[in-house]
Design a protein around this motif. Structure first.
Motif, PDB file in Angstrom:
ATOM      1  N   THR A  98       0.697  -1.284   0.072  1.00  0.00           N
ATOM      2  CA  THR A  98       0.049   0.096   0.014  1.00  0.00           C
ATOM      3  C   THR A  98       0.835   1.430  -0.094  1.00  0.00           C
ATOM      4  OG1 THR A  98      -1.810  -1.126   1.394  1.00  0.00           O
ATOM      5  CG2 THR A  98      -1.778   1.157   1.193  1.00  0.00           C
ATOM      6  N   VAL A  99       0.617   2.201  -0.890  1.00  0.00           N
ATOM      7  CA  VAL A  99       1.330   3.489  -0.982  1.00  0.00           C
ATOM      8  C   VAL A  99       0.769   4.188   0.422  1.00  0.00           C
ATOM      9  CG1 VAL A  99       1.876   5.514  -2.312  1.00  0.00           C
ATOM     10  CG2 VAL A  99       1.334   3.401  -3.476  1.00  0.00           C
ATOM     11  N   LEU A 100       1.696   5.022   1.016  1.00  0.00           N
ATOM     12  CA  LEU A 100       1.445   5.712   2.156  1.00  0.00           C
ATOM     13  C   LEU A 100       1.895   6.942   1.693  1.00  0.00           C
ATOM     14  CD1 LEU A 100       2.703   3.298   5.127  1.00  0.00           C
ATOM     15  CD2 LEU A 100       0.358   3.540   3.851  1.00  0.00           C
ATOM     16  N   TYR A 101       1.198   7.963   2.659  1.00  0.00           N
ATOM     17  CA  TYR A 101       1.645   9.385   2.249  1.00  0.00           C
ATOM     18  C   TYR A 101       1.672  10.026   3.683  1.00  0.00           C
ATOM     19  CZ  TYR A 101      -0.690   8.310  -2.278  1.00  0.00           C
ATOM     20  OH  TYR A 101      -0.798   7.886  -3.290  1.00  0.00           O
ATOM     21  N   SER A 102       2.587  11.049   3.700  1.00  0.00           N
ATOM     22  CA  SER A 102       3.102  11.918   4.953  1.00  0.00           C
ATOM     23  C   SER A 102       2.883  13.135   4.440  1.00  0.00           C
ATOM     24  CB  SER A 102       4.109  11.537   5.445  1.00  0.00           C
ATOM     25  OG  SER A 102       4.221  10.175   5.975  1.00  0.00           O
ATOM     26  N   TRP A 114      10.143  22.213   9.804  1.00  0.00           N
ATOM     27  CA  TRP A 114       8.697  21.884   9.098  1.00  0.00           C
ATOM     28  C   TRP A 114       8.228  20.678  10.369  1.00  0.00           C
ATOM     29  CZ3 TRP A 114       6.275  22.579   4.373  1.00  0.00           C
ATOM     30  CH2 TRP A 114       6.884  23.227   3.384  1.00  0.00           C
ATOM     31  N   VAL A 115       6.724  20.840  10.418  1.00  0.00           N
ATOM     32  CA  VAL A 115       6.029  20.139  11.478  1.00  0.00           C
ATOM     33  C   VAL A 115       5.309  18.997  10.879  1.00  0.00           C
ATOM     34  CG1 VAL A 115       4.512  20.152  13.348  1.00  0.00           C
ATOM     35  CG2 VAL A 115       6.140  22.229  12.810  1.00  0.00           C
ATOM     36  N   ASP A 116       5.647  17.757  11.355  1.00  0.00           N
ATOM     37  CA  ASP A 116       4.663  16.778  10.828  1.00  0.00           C
ATOM     38  C   ASP A 116       3.319  16.868  11.497  1.00  0.00           C
ATOM     39  OD1 ASP A 116       6.895  15.436   9.939  1.00  0.00           O
ATOM     40  OD2 ASP A 116       7.208  14.292  11.745  1.00  0.00           O
ATOM     41  N   ALA A 117       2.276  16.621  10.329  1.00  0.00           N
ATOM     42  CA  ALA A 117       0.953  16.698  10.773  1.00  0.00           C
ATOM     43  C   ALA A 117       0.634  15.393  11.366  1.00  0.00           C
ATOM     44  CB  ALA A 117      -0.028  16.924   9.455  1.00  0.00           C
ATOM     45  N   LEU A 118       0.196  15.391  12.703  1.00  0.00           N
ATOM     46  CA  LEU A 118       0.218  14.189  13.342  1.00  0.00           C
ATOM     47  C   LEU A 118      -0.587  13.140  12.985  1.00  0.00           C
ATOM     48  CD1 LEU A 118       0.423  15.891  17.057  1.00  0.00           C
ATOM     49  CD2 LEU A 118       2.351  14.903  15.836  1.00  0.00           C
ATOM     50  N   ASP A 119      -2.102  13.517  12.609  1.00  0.00           N
ATOM     51  CA  ASP A 119      -2.750  12.721  12.079  1.00  0.00           C
ATOM     52  C   ASP A 119      -2.508  12.253  10.572  1.00  0.00           C
ATOM     53  OD1 ASP A 119      -4.063  12.476  14.585  1.00  0.00           O
ATOM     54  OD2 ASP A 119      -5.588  14.053  14.151  1.00  0.00           O
ATOM     55  N   CYS A 120      -1.792  12.647   9.931  1.00  0.00           N
ATOM     56  CA  CYS A 120      -1.462  12.447   8.487  1.00  0.00           C
ATOM     57  C   CYS A 120       0.073  12.044   8.128  1.00  0.00           C
ATOM     58  CB  CYS A 120      -1.539  13.784   7.612  1.00  0.00           C
ATOM     59  SG  CYS A 120      -3.161  14.344   8.081  1.00  0.00           S
ATOM     60  N   GLN A 121       0.606  10.904   9.007  1.00  0.00           N
ATOM     61  CA  GLN A 121       1.763  10.486   8.902  1.00  0.00           C
ATOM     62  C   GLN A 121       1.543   8.821   8.349  1.00  0.00           C
ATOM     63  OE1 GLN A 121       4.937  12.231   8.935  1.00  0.00           O
ATOM     64  NE2 GLN A 121       3.222  13.967   9.107  1.00  0.00           N
ATOM     65  N   LYS A 122       2.016   8.732   7.370  1.00  0.00           N
ATOM     66  CA  LYS A 122       2.110   7.342   6.480  1.00  0.00           C
ATOM     67  C   LYS A 122       0.556   6.782   6.689  1.00  0.00           C
ATOM     68  CE  LYS A 122       6.663   5.814   8.120  1.00  0.00           C
ATOM     69  NZ  LYS A 122       7.457   4.999   8.754  1.00  0.00           N
ATOM     70  N   ILE A 123      -0.355   7.515   5.848  1.00  0.00           N
ATOM     71  CA  ILE A 123      -1.736   7.253   5.893  1.00  0.00           C
ATOM     72  C   ILE A 123      -2.078   6.788   4.484  1.00  0.00           C
ATOM     73  CG2 ILE A 123      -2.466   8.926   7.687  1.00  0.00           C
ATOM     74  CD1 ILE A 123      -3.407  10.886   5.517  1.00  0.00           C
ATOM     75  N   PRO A 124      -2.863   5.951   4.310  1.00  0.00           N
ATOM     76  CA  PRO A 124      -3.120   5.433   2.805  1.00  0.00           C
ATOM     77  C   PRO A 124      -4.357   6.244   2.074  1.00  0.00           C
ATOM     78  CG  PRO A 124      -4.399   4.181   4.513  1.00  0.00           C
ATOM     79  CD  PRO A 124      -3.763   5.023   5.402  1.00  0.00           C
ATOM     80  N   HIS A 125      -4.625   7.328   2.753  1.00  0.00           N
ATOM     81  CA  HIS A 125      -5.729   8.213   2.012  1.00  0.00           C
ATOM     82  C   HIS A 125      -5.113   8.944   1.439  1.00  0.00           C
ATOM     83  CE1 HIS A 125      -8.101   6.213   5.157  1.00  0.00           C
ATOM     84  NE2 HIS A 125      -7.365   6.920   6.246  1.00  0.00           N
ATOM     85  N   CYS A 155       6.452   3.959  -0.719  1.00  0.00           N
ATOM     86  CA  CYS A 155       6.199   2.540  -1.366  1.00  0.00           C
ATOM     87  C   CYS A 155       7.230   1.488  -0.648  1.00  0.00           C
ATOM     88  CB  CYS A 155       6.107   2.245  -2.625  1.00  0.00           C
ATOM     89  SG  CYS A 155       5.696   0.780  -3.138  1.00  0.00           S
ATOM     90  N   GLY A 156       6.985   0.896   0.615  1.00  0.00           N
ATOM     91  CA  GLY A 156       7.815   0.038   1.167  1.00  0.00           C
ATOM     92  C   GLY A 156       8.880   1.084   1.974  1.00  0.00           C
TER      93      GLY A 156
END
Length: 303
Positions: A56-60, A76-87, A110-111
């Motif tokens: 599954t391709v993940l997005y951050s 830069w700051v990581d969006a906490l709810d949007c790290q390695k999500i499949p959406h 991807c991997g």
């Protein structure tokens, strides 16, 4: 000669670096990065990768506001709810908490393979959100006008305008916060018609368009309503008094033979009759007397 060797080494280093970058960023970056902001709800969207991937391709997602840019040296700051999500979307409503311009970027994975970052262009400011009209419901209870609101952002208020239909110049504006959601206006003129409009307003004075006018009439209670409530109360009181009198009269004037008919003693089950007889025998049997014997102690002679 030395210049030729220097160029040769430089070219080799560039080729190695190019090969290294190609290996690391072999995934294409997400495309069509856009921000959809409606009623202070901010959602970042992007187009999913079309490259084959055995998992599954993940997005951050990361963001950078004026504080990170000016004070934290461009971090830069990581969006906490949007790290390695499949959406293919990310809700940044609670991350973008100020009225500053934000840089936002997203990358794919991807991997163990990562893509480069794709940045949102232009920058986003939550003041650019699109405000929609609030949903309004107007009801009348007696001489009270009640206005119920829905679809208000938490950081917004509603301006509710109320006027008598034949006197629009005397319109009154009421401010209703999002947590209240209900406005009640009592003691209005019976027989008059009142109209209501509402609009959403942010603290930056950004406004939505106004709703269409909702007009209702304040009707006086009909003659049947005037007598219906006291009549119902009186009838209930009389009915309860009659029932209590009938019960009391029945108890006082009940003859012994009739009362015995209504209140018959139930026979004990056969299994409990022996238990009752045994209990009665125990209670009626005399107490056994305790027999005591006197013991004499004889002292022994000492030598």
């Amino acid at each position: 000669m030395r210049l030729r060797q220097t160029w040769t080494w430089t070219l080799m280093v560039m080729l190695v670096l190019l090969d290294f970058i190609t290996d690391v960023w072999m995934l294409p970056a997400p495309s069509a990065v856009a921000m959809e902001s409606v009623d202070m709800t901010h959602t970042l969207t992007w187009r999913p990768l079309q490259t084959p991937c055995n998992t599954t391709v993940l997005y951050s997602v990361q963001f950078q506001g004026e504080f990170e840019l000016m004070v934290l040296n461009g971090s830069w700051v990581d969006a906490l709810d949007c790290q390695k999500i499949p959406h293919k979307h990310c809700d940044l409503t609670f991350d973008l908490g100020s009225d500053s311009d934000y840089n936002i970027r997203v990358r794919a994975q991807c991997g163990s393979e990562l893509s480069s970052w794709s940045e949102l262009s232009p920058t986003f400011n939550r003041r650019h959100t699109v405000l929609t009209e609030p949903k309004v419901t107007v009801t009348v209870v007696g001489d009270v006008l009640q206005v119920s609101l829905d679809k208000l952002p938490l950081t917004a208020v509603a301006h509710v305008t109320v006027w008598r239909k034949d006197n629009e110049q005397q319109a009154a504006v009421y401010t209703v916060p999002a947590e209240q959601m209900v406005l009640q206006l009592p003691d209005l003129q019976e027989g008059a018609e009142y109209c209501v409009t509402a609009q959403t307003v942010l603290h930056t004075q950004q406004r939505s368009s106004s709703t269409e006018a909702h007009c209702v009439s304040i009707t006086a209670p009909g003659p049947d309503v005037v007598w219906k409530t006291p009549t119902t109360v009186t009838a209930t009181v009389l009915l309860m008094a009659g029932l209590l009198f009938a019960v009391f009269w029945s108890i006082v004037h009940c003859r012994p033979d009739q009362c015995q008919t209504y209140f018959q003693k139930e026979q004990l089950p056969h299994s409990l009759e022996h238990v009752q007889e045994h209990v009665q025998d125990v209670l009626m049997s005399p107490l056994e007397t305790e027999h005591c014997e006197q013991i004499h102690i004889v002292p022994s002679d000492k030598d």
